[in-house]
Scaffold this motif. Sequence first.
Motif, short mmCIF file in Angstrom:
data_model
loop_
_atom_site.label_atom_id
_atom_site.label_comp_id
_atom_site.label_asym_id
_atom_site.label_seq_id
_atom_site.Cartn_x
_atom_site.Cartn_y
_atom_site.Cartn_z
N GLY A 30 -0.08 3.89 5.49
CA GLY A 30 0.27 2.98 4.40
C GLY A 30 0.68 1.62 4.91
N GLY A 72 7.09 3.82 3.86
CA GLY A 72 5.85 4.56 4.01
C GLY A 72 5.61 5.03 5.43
N ARG A 122 0.87 -1.18 0.00
CA ARG A 122 0.00 0.00 0.00
C ARG A 122 0.89 1.22 0.00
NH1 ARG A 122 -2.94 3.85 -0.63
NH2 ARG A 122 -4.58 4.57 0.76
N LYS A 123 0.69 2.15 -0.93
CA LYS A 123 1.56 3.31 -1.12
C LYS A 123 3.00 2.84 -1.25
CE LYS A 123 -1.41 6.74 1.09
NZ LYS A 123 -1.48 7.79 2.11
N ASN A 124 3.90 3.28 -0.40
CA ASN A 124 5.29 2.82 -0.47
C ASN A 124 5.62 1.80 0.60
OD1 ASN A 124 6.11 4.28 -2.71
ND2 ASN A 124 6.56 6.10 -1.51
N ASP A 175 -4.37 -1.56 -3.58
CA ASP A 175 -4.66 -0.15 -3.82
C ASP A 175 -3.42 0.48 -4.45
OD1 ASP A 175 -5.56 2.42 -3.86
OD2 ASP A 175 -6.11 2.51 -1.75
N SER A 176 -3.50 0.78 -5.74
CA SER A 176 -2.31 1.18 -6.50
C SER A 176 -2.02 2.68 -6.41
CB SER A 176 -2.47 0.78 -7.96
OG SER A 176 -3.61 1.42 -8.51
N ARG A 177 -2.79 3.43 -5.64
CA ARG A 177 -2.56 4.87 -5.56
C ARG A 177 -1.28 5.17 -4.79
NH1 ARG A 177 -7.87 6.86 -2.79
NH2 ARG A 177 -7.39 4.99 -1.60
N VAL A 178 -0.38 5.89 -5.43
CA VAL A 178 0.87 6.31 -4.79
C VAL A 178 1.04 7.80 -5.02
CG1 VAL A 178 2.04 4.08 -4.97
CG2 VAL A 178 2.21 5.72 -6.83
N VAL A 179 1.96 8.41 -4.26
CA VAL A 179 2.19 9.84 -4.37
C VAL A 179 2.80 10.15 -5.73
CG1 VAL A 179 3.43 11.80 -3.37
CG2 VAL A 179 2.50 10.04 -1.89
#
Length: 161
Positions: free
Chosen positions: A105, A101, A43-45, A138-142
């Motif tokens: 995350g 993260g 998740r995220k990083n 969940d592929s959403r990253v900054v």
Amino acid sequence: MAQGFEVLQKVSGQVAAAASGEAAAPAEPKIDAQGRSYATGKRKNAIARVWVKPGTGKLTVNGRDGTVYFARPVLRMLINQPFQVADRVGQFDVWCTVRGGGLSGQAGAVRHGLSRALTYFEPALRGVLKSGGFLTRDSRVVERKKYGKAKARRSFQFSKR
């Protein structure tokens, strides 16, 4: 001619049974020699390596107690969601290592890995966890910062004069 029709009917019945999943063998659990199932969650990083085994519901994160590591109740609730949906609260001990993260995350990564490990331990839970959205990464990253910009998309303040 009638014999050919019977063969065709039999073959089409087998194809229909295979398509509906009746003929397919149920998935076997993936359990190691210590009686654990392993999965990786992201998740995220953050990346979490999660081991699940039958127990009393103890959560250990990076060698520390889960309630100490994830002090916020929201993060603990997030991690317990797969157990509540699968109706397995207090039946498994979880041991995990998390890197990268922030805490939010990392909690999401533990939840993802925990859900995957539960499906490896008990394949019958896959449908319930999949419908709850716990197996989807969940592929959403900054978004990265671009040159000529203050942040990823924010421009510097414009001055007319």
